[in-house]
Design a protein around this motif. Structure first.
Motif, PDB file in Angstrom:
ATOM      1  N   ILE A 102       0.752  -7.224   4.743  1.00  0.00           N
ATOM      2  CA  ILE A 102       0.841  -5.985   3.982  1.00  0.00           C
ATOM      3  C   ILE A 102       2.191  -5.318   4.211  1.00  0.00           C
ATOM      4  CG2 ILE A 102      -1.638  -5.554   3.992  1.00  0.00           C
ATOM      5  CD1 ILE A 102      -1.172  -3.475   6.209  1.00  0.00           C
ATOM      6  N   GLU A 103       2.527  -4.472   3.264  1.00  0.00           N
ATOM      7  CA  GLU A 103       3.681  -3.588   3.395  1.00  0.00           C
ATOM      8  C   GLU A 103       3.139  -2.193   3.114  1.00  0.00           C
ATOM      9  OE1 GLU A 103       7.521  -3.748   1.004  1.00  0.00           O
ATOM     10  OE2 GLU A 103       6.027  -3.682  -0.593  1.00  0.00           O
ATOM     11  N   ILE A 104       3.445  -1.276   4.005  1.00  0.00           N
ATOM     12  CA  ILE A 104       2.968   0.096   3.875  1.00  0.00           C
ATOM     13  C   ILE A 104       4.168   0.960   3.508  1.00  0.00           C
ATOM     14  CG2 ILE A 104       1.876   2.037   5.051  1.00  0.00           C
ATOM     15  CD1 ILE A 104       0.662  -0.126   7.006  1.00  0.00           C
ATOM     16  N   ILE A 105       4.097   1.594   2.350  1.00  0.00           N
ATOM     17  CA  ILE A 105       5.171   2.460   1.879  1.00  0.00           C
ATOM     18  C   ILE A 105       4.703   3.906   2.035  1.00  0.00           C
ATOM     19  CG2 ILE A 105       6.684   3.083  -0.044  1.00  0.00           C
ATOM     20  CD1 ILE A 105       7.051   0.178   0.707  1.00  0.00           C
ATOM     21  N   LEU A 106       5.297   4.624   2.979  1.00  0.00           N
ATOM     22  CA  LEU A 106       4.984   6.036   3.178  1.00  0.00           C
ATOM     23  C   LEU A 106       6.045   6.852   2.450  1.00  0.00           C
ATOM     24  CD1 LEU A 106       4.266   5.917   7.026  1.00  0.00           C
ATOM     25  CD2 LEU A 106       2.594   5.920   5.158  1.00  0.00           C
ATOM     26  N   VAL A 107       5.607   7.658   1.497  1.00  0.00           N
ATOM     27  CA  VAL A 107       6.543   8.456   0.708  1.00  0.00           C
ATOM     28  C   VAL A 107       6.394   9.915   1.136  1.00  0.00           C
ATOM     29  CG1 VAL A 107       7.352   9.068  -1.588  1.00  0.00           C
ATOM     30  CG2 VAL A 107       6.272   6.838  -1.209  1.00  0.00           C
TER      31      VAL A 107
ATOM     32  N   ILE B  16       0.862  -1.175   0.000  1.00  0.00           N
ATOM     33  CA  ILE B  16       0.000   0.000   0.000  1.00  0.00           C
ATOM     34  C   ILE B  16       0.899   1.226   0.000  1.00  0.00           C
ATOM     35  CG2 ILE B  16      -1.853   1.235   1.168  1.00  0.00           C
ATOM     36  CD1 ILE B  16      -2.371  -1.585   2.577  1.00  0.00           C
ATOM     37  N   VAL B  17       0.773   2.040  -1.030  1.00  0.00           N
ATOM     38  CA  VAL B  17       1.620   3.219  -1.208  1.00  0.00           C
ATOM     39  C   VAL B  17       0.824   4.463  -0.815  1.00  0.00           C
ATOM     40  CG1 VAL B  17       2.909   4.605  -2.876  1.00  0.00           C
ATOM     41  CG2 VAL B  17       2.908   2.104  -3.071  1.00  0.00           C
ATOM     42  N   ILE B  18       1.434   5.271   0.066  1.00  0.00           N
ATOM     43  CA  ILE B  18       0.782   6.497   0.528  1.00  0.00           C
ATOM     44  C   ILE B  18       1.726   7.680   0.329  1.00  0.00           C
ATOM     45  CG2 ILE B  18      -0.300   7.673   2.471  1.00  0.00           C
ATOM     46  CD1 ILE B  18      -0.747   4.961   3.775  1.00  0.00           C
ATOM     47  N   PRO B  19       1.395   8.589  -0.592  1.00  0.00           N
ATOM     48  CA  PRO B  19       2.175   9.819  -0.694  1.00  0.00           C
ATOM     49  C   PRO B  19       1.820  10.728   0.485  1.00  0.00           C
ATOM     50  CG  PRO B  19       0.447   9.791  -2.356  1.00  0.00           C
ATOM     51  CD  PRO B  19       0.352   8.506  -1.599  1.00  0.00           C
ATOM     52  N   VAL B  20       2.830  11.321   1.100  1.00  0.00           N
ATOM     53  CA  VAL B  20       2.623  12.132   2.305  1.00  0.00           C
ATOM     54  C   VAL B  20       3.201  13.520   2.077  1.00  0.00           C
ATOM     55  CG1 VAL B  20       3.254  12.352   4.739  1.00  0.00           C
ATOM     56  CG2 VAL B  20       2.727  10.090   3.793  1.00  0.00           C
ATOM     57  N   TYR B  21       2.358  14.544   2.249  1.00  0.00           N
ATOM     58  CA  TYR B  21       2.853  15.912   2.164  1.00  0.00           C
ATOM     59  C   TYR B  21       2.046  16.804   3.111  1.00  0.00           C
ATOM     60  CZ  TYR B  21       4.306  20.461   0.553  1.00  0.00           C
ATOM     61  OH  TYR B  21       4.792  21.748   0.517  1.00  0.00           O
TER      62      TYR B  21
ATOM     63  N   ARG C 181       3.900   8.741  -5.703  1.00  0.00           N
ATOM     64  CA  ARG C 181       3.290   7.420  -5.921  1.00  0.00           C
ATOM     65  C   ARG C 181       4.194   6.534  -6.774  1.00  0.00           C
ATOM     66  NH1 ARG C 181      -2.244   9.799  -6.791  1.00  0.00           N
ATOM     67  NH2 ARG C 181      -3.322   9.377  -4.839  1.00  0.00           N
ATOM     68  N   ASN C 182       4.716   7.089  -7.859  1.00  0.00           N
ATOM     69  CA  ASN C 182       5.578   6.310  -8.748  1.00  0.00           C
ATOM     70  C   ASN C 182       6.829   5.824  -8.029  1.00  0.00           C
ATOM     71  OD1 ASN C 182       3.874   6.502 -10.973  1.00  0.00           O
ATOM     72  ND2 ASN C 182       4.806   8.390 -11.680  1.00  0.00           N
ATOM     73  N   ILE C 183       7.436   6.669  -7.223  1.00  0.00           N
ATOM     74  CA  ILE C 183       8.613   6.262  -6.458  1.00  0.00           C
ATOM     75  C   ILE C 183       8.228   5.185  -5.449  1.00  0.00           C
ATOM     76  CG2 ILE C 183      10.271   7.077  -4.717  1.00  0.00           C
ATOM     77  CD1 ILE C 183      10.424   9.690  -6.384  1.00  0.00           C
ATOM     78  N   GLY C 184       7.077   5.333  -4.835  1.00  0.00           N
ATOM     79  CA  GLY C 184       6.600   4.314  -3.894  1.00  0.00           C
ATOM     80  C   GLY C 184       6.383   2.977  -4.567  1.00  0.00           C
ATOM     81  N   VAL C 185       5.809   2.979  -5.755  1.00  0.00           N
ATOM     82  CA  VAL C 185       5.583   1.730  -6.502  1.00  0.00           C
ATOM     83  C   VAL C 185       6.905   1.037  -6.786  1.00  0.00           C
ATOM     84  CG1 VAL C 185       4.860   0.817  -8.747  1.00  0.00           C
ATOM     85  CG2 VAL C 185       3.360   2.375  -7.503  1.00  0.00           C
ATOM     86  N   GLN C 186       7.917   1.793  -7.145  1.00  0.00           N
ATOM     87  CA  GLN C 186       9.233   1.214  -7.436  1.00  0.00           C
ATOM     88  C   GLN C 186       9.841   0.547  -6.208  1.00  0.00           C
ATOM     89  OE1 GLN C 186      11.470   4.494  -9.038  1.00  0.00           O
ATOM     90  NE2 GLN C 186      10.386   4.460 -10.981  1.00  0.00           N
TER      91      GLN C 186
ATOM     92  N   ASN D 253      10.358  17.343  -2.684  1.00  0.00           N
ATOM     93  CA  ASN D 253       8.997  17.594  -3.140  1.00  0.00           C
ATOM     94  C   ASN D 253       8.917  17.600  -4.660  1.00  0.00           C
ATOM     95  OD1 ASN D 253       6.817  19.935  -3.932  1.00  0.00           O
ATOM     96  ND2 ASN D 253       6.134  18.579  -2.321  1.00  0.00           N
ATOM     97  N   GLY D 254       8.000  16.764  -5.171  1.00  0.00           N
ATOM     98  CA  GLY D 254       7.823  16.678  -6.615  1.00  0.00           C
ATOM     99  C   GLY D 254       6.396  16.397  -7.013  1.00  0.00           C
ATOM    100  N   GLY D 255       5.504  16.366  -6.039  1.00  0.00           N
ATOM    101  CA  GLY D 255       4.101  16.148  -6.333  1.00  0.00           C
ATOM    102  C   GLY D 255       3.627  14.733  -6.046  1.00  0.00           C
ATOM    103  N   GLN D 256       2.331  14.615  -5.945  1.00  0.00           N
ATOM    104  CA  GLN D 256       1.699  13.359  -5.548  1.00  0.00           C
ATOM    105  C   GLN D 256       1.957  12.221  -6.540  1.00  0.00           C
ATOM    106  OE1 GLN D 256      -2.633  13.378  -5.301  1.00  0.00           O
ATOM    107  NE2 GLN D 256      -2.452  12.387  -3.313  1.00  0.00           N
ATOM    108  N   SER D 257       1.859  12.487  -7.812  1.00  0.00           N
ATOM    109  CA  SER D 257       2.069  11.432  -8.812  1.00  0.00           C
ATOM    110  C   SER D 257       3.493  10.904  -8.775  1.00  0.00           C
ATOM    111  CB  SER D 257       1.754  11.944 -10.217  1.00  0.00           C
ATOM    112  OG  SER D 257       0.390  12.263 -10.326  1.00  0.00           O
ATOM    113  N   ARG D 258       4.456  11.807  -8.666  1.00  0.00           N
ATOM    114  CA  ARG D 258       5.861  11.384  -8.574  1.00  0.00           C
ATOM    115  C   ARG D 258       6.085  10.554  -7.314  1.00  0.00           C
ATOM    116  NH1 ARG D 258      10.498  13.776  -6.190  1.00  0.00           N
ATOM    117  NH2 ARG D 258      12.405  12.976  -7.116  1.00  0.00           N
TER     118      ARG D 258
END
Length: 97
Positions: A32-37, A6-11, A73-78, A66-71
Motif C-alpha cells: 500500500i501507499e498512504i497519501i496524507l493530505v 489510500i488517500v486521507i484528507p487531514v484537517y 482528496r482530489n490532490i491526493g488522487v493526483q 486549506n481548501g476543503g476535504q474534496s479538494r
C-alpha cells in the motif's frame, strides 16, 4: 500483489491520526501507499503526518493550503502511483484484515 493507494484528507485531527493511520500500517496486505493530505491544519496534524512519513516508507505527506476535504482528496488522487485507489477519513479506521 497489486499496489493500493489510500488517500486521507487531514484537517485538525491530531487526536484521531494515531488510530486512523495506525489501522492502515497494521494491515496484512502490505503493498500500500498512504497519501496524507494535510489541508492547512492549524493543530499538530501536519507534524504528526510528517513523523509517520519518517517512520514508514509507504507514507507520503502533501501539505496544501486549506481548501476543503474534496479538494484535498482530489490532490491526493493526483499524487497516487497505483491503479487502485481507496479513501479513508482521518477520523475513521480500517479493521484488521
Amino acid at each position: 500483489m497489486e499496489k493500493v493507494s489510500i488517500v486521507i484528507p487531514v484537517y485538525n485531527v491530531e487526536e484521531y491520526l494515531q488510530y486512523s493511520v495506525g489501522s492502515l500500517r497494521q494491515q496484512t496486505y502490505s503493498n500500500i501507499e498512504i497519501i496524507l493530505v494535510d489541508d492547512g491544519s492549524t493543530d499538530r496534524s501536519g507534524e504528526i503526518c510528517d513523523q509517520y512519513a519518517q517512520e514508514d516508507e509507504r507514507i507520503r505527506v502533501l501539505h496544501i493550503e486549506n481548501g476543503g476535504q474534496s479538494r484535498a482528496r482530489n490532490i491526493g488522487v493526483q499524487a497516487t502511483s497505483s491503479d487502485w485507489i481507496m479513501f479513508l477519513d482521518s477520523d475513521d479506521y480500517y479493521d484488521l484484515k
